[in-house]
Design a protein around this motif. Structure first.
Motif, short mmCIF file in Angstrom:
data_model
loop_
_atom_site.label_atom_id
_atom_site.label_comp_id
_atom_site.label_asym_id
_atom_site.label_seq_id
_atom_site.Cartn_x
_atom_site.Cartn_y
_atom_site.Cartn_z
N LYS A 22 -11.46 -7.74 -8.55
CA LYS A 22 -12.13 -7.81 -7.38
C LYS A 22 -11.19 -8.18 -6.00
CE LYS A 22 -16.87 -7.62 -9.06
NZ LYS A 22 -18.18 -8.26 -9.17
N PRO A 23 -10.79 -9.37 -5.97
CA PRO A 23 -9.72 -9.94 -5.00
C PRO A 23 -8.57 -8.61 -4.82
CG PRO A 23 -10.26 -11.96 -6.41
CD PRO A 23 -10.81 -10.39 -7.22
N LEU A 24 -8.16 -8.01 -5.79
CA LEU A 24 -7.20 -7.09 -5.42
C LEU A 24 -7.84 -5.95 -4.95
CD1 LEU A 24 -4.51 -5.78 -5.75
CD2 LEU A 24 -5.09 -4.78 -8.06
N LEU A 25 -8.93 -5.30 -5.10
CA LEU A 25 -9.57 -4.47 -4.44
C LEU A 25 -9.89 -4.79 -2.88
CD1 LEU A 25 -11.97 -3.10 -7.41
CD2 LEU A 25 -9.73 -2.13 -6.67
N ILE A 26 -10.46 -6.29 -2.78
CA ILE A 26 -10.78 -6.54 -1.30
C ILE A 26 -9.52 -6.39 -0.47
CG2 ILE A 26 -11.32 -8.41 -0.11
CD1 ILE A 26 -13.05 -9.31 -2.49
N SER A 27 -8.47 -6.82 -1.09
CA SER A 27 -7.18 -6.73 -0.41
C SER A 27 -6.86 -5.40 -0.05
CB SER A 27 -6.05 -7.63 -1.01
OG SER A 27 -5.58 -6.73 -2.24
N LEU A 28 -6.85 -4.54 -0.98
CA LEU A 28 -6.55 -3.27 -0.61
C LEU A 28 -7.53 -2.34 0.48
CD1 LEU A 28 -6.08 -1.73 -4.35
CD2 LEU A 28 -4.43 -1.87 -2.63
#
Length: 613
Positions: free
Chosen positions: A340-346
């Motif tokens: 999820k943090p990766l998706l948020i950063s995207l």
């Protein structure tokens, strides 16, 4: 690893210093060294995680990356999102575009590289960069990516014991390289990983080579560490080459506190324990508040409000964002893309890219504001002064070849440099030499904190080697780089005037004619960025401009060798009862508050013609 209250307290020591320095540098001149303390802590913790995993043969690089992402990205993403929303509401397109660029580089952990390419950390323009402080997070993330890869690769070829020795040797080599690079490429040294890696590696050394201390030994070691850190906060300043050899003081101090494992009052008191726990989020939120005070020209009361708000927002972010437990493990490699943090950063990165690519979503505003912003952007980087093309002894020269054997020397800082486009356009019969260095004055006592002024201060060499018919110089930086202390400032100014008097005597004795150019019209109204940001008027009163040079005018009266020197006052030629800063189509005359754009110089500097008659 068991929770270390001493390390948590050390985080508080770091974040307090950084916050105080940023809100009011005079409170803690070396407070920026708190970031170096953070680096040591990070290196200690990361080395522990990696080595414990390697020794148990259970270390997973992907899990390590996900754990770091879960720790760092959520709070950073919230900050970036809040700033992007804020920027939509309150920033002009030009500033919003910059924020989009910086938010994208921050969330992708490349901001240190972006800021390295833009300007220095302590430059005045840095106070307008809402996410400048994320450079340190980018360095840490880059270290997190590379460090475990290297250690896992090393494990295949050497024993744990050999790996430990390699890290120790690498730390020493890194420190030596840091010193060398700091003195040769200071901006790169400040922002880039190669000169900061040793600080995190020495934290690793603290984990790999723990001291066996007891009783008083722990106390003494802790206090020596505390003294080293606080000494760096007090006695080091932004004028110190950094990181360089001086960084050993806060770094070694942090190393000793970690090794002491003591339960002293400084690191274990309840206040420091709370601030240490909130330190990451406090660090994230404090800098945008610092920028807001500068950006909106708020008074000193907001400094105290900003510090209080930094702590409060840090508490909220820690409580409601940092404590969210995101999933760390995934059954398949591709499932890591569901982090999820990766998706948020995207999402944040994509939004930032749209803002940057649309020039700050400029179509939100009227046509006039769009035009003014576009012209301001074009003006800011508009400068035309070539690289040196001639060397005379130790002097680096910009040389314009004429058709005669007569020579003219222009000597000074950027306010001499800005005359170059006009002088070049004249195609004069004179051979013209430009001996300059931006931000420098010709007097020997004038010292620039970031670079040498030798190119113009060693003027006697070129003047003795070449016969100049005429010498042209400037008086602009007379009152720069003086002490803030009144009595010291007066003494420095008196000495500088005397030195300048000797300079005038020397150039008079070594040329047929000499010319002194006084200060050009200047003011915040001339600055394209500030004009667009606050919709400033398109002129400034000439009396207001002249008042800015009162000190210069008084100094001229004290010069004994001013006789027989032709004084040129640009204000007489460029202003009437007002000084215009742009034309009716919002085309700015200056690139900043004090420097002409090349096209305007070519159009308006006819007052230099007297030199070429």
């Amino acid at each position: 690893m068991k929770f270390r209250e001493d390390i948590n307290g050390l985080r508080a020591i770091a974040v307090i210093a950084v916050v105080l320095f940023h809100f009011r540098p005079t409170w803690m001149p070396g407070g920026f060294a708190g970031v170096d303390v953070f680096f040591v802590i990070s290196g200690f913790l990361m080395t522990g995680i990696i080595f414990r995993g390697i020794e148990k043969e259970s270390f997973s690089i992907l899990k390590f990356y996900v754990a770091r992402a879960n720790r760092i990205i959520p709070a950073l993403s919230l900050l970036c999102l809040a700033l992007l929303v804020f920027g939509w509401l309150y920033l002009i397109p030009m500033d919003y575009k910059t924020l989009g660029k910086h938010a994208g580089s921050s969330i992708s952990f490349l901001s240190n590289i972006i800021y390295w390419r833009e300007s220095g950390y302590f430059d005045s323009s840095s106070q307008e960069k809402w996410l400048l402080h994320t450079w340190s997070l980018s360095i840490e993330w880059q270290f997190y990516i590379i460090y475990p890869l290297i250690l896992v690769a090393m494990k295949r070829f050497m024993s744990i014991s050999a790996m430990k020795k390699a890290i120790l040797i690498g730390t020493i080599i890194g420190f030596i390289l840091c010193i060398i690079i700091t003195y040769n490429w200071p901006n790169a040294a400040y922002f880039l990983l190669p000169t900061r890696a040793w600080e995190m590696m020495i934290g690793g050394v603290a984990y790999l080579y723990p001291f066996n201390l007891r009783g008083k030994q722990k106390k003494i070691t802790e206090w020596v560490g505390i003294i080293l850190i606080f000494s760096s906060y007090i006695f080091i300043s932004k004028s110190s080459p950094w990181p360089g050899y001086l960084a050993i003081f806060p770094v070694l101090g942090s190393f000793m506190i970690i090794q002491a494992k003591s339960n002293g009052f400084i690191t274990h008191n309840k206040v420091f324990q709370k601030l240490g726990a909130w330190s990451y989020s406090i660090y994230l939120w404090h800098w945008p508040l610092v920028v807001a005070i500068f950006y909106f020209s708020l008074n000193d009361l907001f400094i105290y409000l900003g510090i209080t708000l930094s702590i409060f927002l840090g508490f909220l972010s820690h409580t409601y964002i940092e404590k969210i437990r995101f999933k760390n493990e995934f059954s398949h490699v591709l499932n890591y893309l569901k982090c999820k943090p990766l998706l948020i950063s995207l999402v944040i990165f994509s939004s930032s890219a749209v803002i940057f690519s649309t020039s700050g979503v400029y179509y939100r505003y009227s046509d006039d504001i769009q035009l003014k912003n576009t012209n301001a952007l074009n003006a800011i980087s508009d400068w035309d002064y070539p690289q040196p093309n001639l060397r005379v002894g130790s002097s680096k020269i910009r040389f314009l070849k004429g058709s005669s054997d007569k020579n003219i020397l222009f000597i000074g800082a950027s306010h001499i440099e800005q005359t170059y486009p006009y002088v070049q356009s004249l195609n004069s019969t004179y051979n013209i030499y430009y001996l300059t260095k931006e931000g420098c004055f010709v007097t020997p006592s004038y010292v620039h904190p970031k670079w040498s002024c030798n190119n113009i201060q060693n003027y006697k060499g070129i003047i003795k080697n070449i016969h100049f018919e005429k010498i042209v110089t400037s008086f602009y930086l007379l009152d720069e780089m003086l002490s803030e202390h009144k009595e010291t400032k007066e003494e420095q100014l008196k000495n500088r005037i005397n030195e300048y008097d000797k300079f005038l005597l020397f150039i008079k004795e070594n040329s047929k004619k000499t010319y002194l150019i006084l200060g050009e019209p200047k003011g915040i109204e001339f600055d394209p960025k500030m004009s667009a940001r606050f919709n400033l008027p398109n002129y400034i009163n000439v009396q207001t401009v002249r008042k800015q040079y009162n000190l210069h005018n008084e100094a001229i009266k004290k010069l004994k060798n001013i006789t027989d020197i032709r004084i040129i006052d640009p204000i007489d030629f460029l202003c009437t009862d007002i000084c215009k800063v742009m034309d009716s189509k919002y085309t700015f005359y200056y690139k900043d508050s004090t420097h002409f754009r090349p096209w305007y110089a070519k159009k308006s500097l006819q007052y230099l013609n007297i030199i070429f008659e």
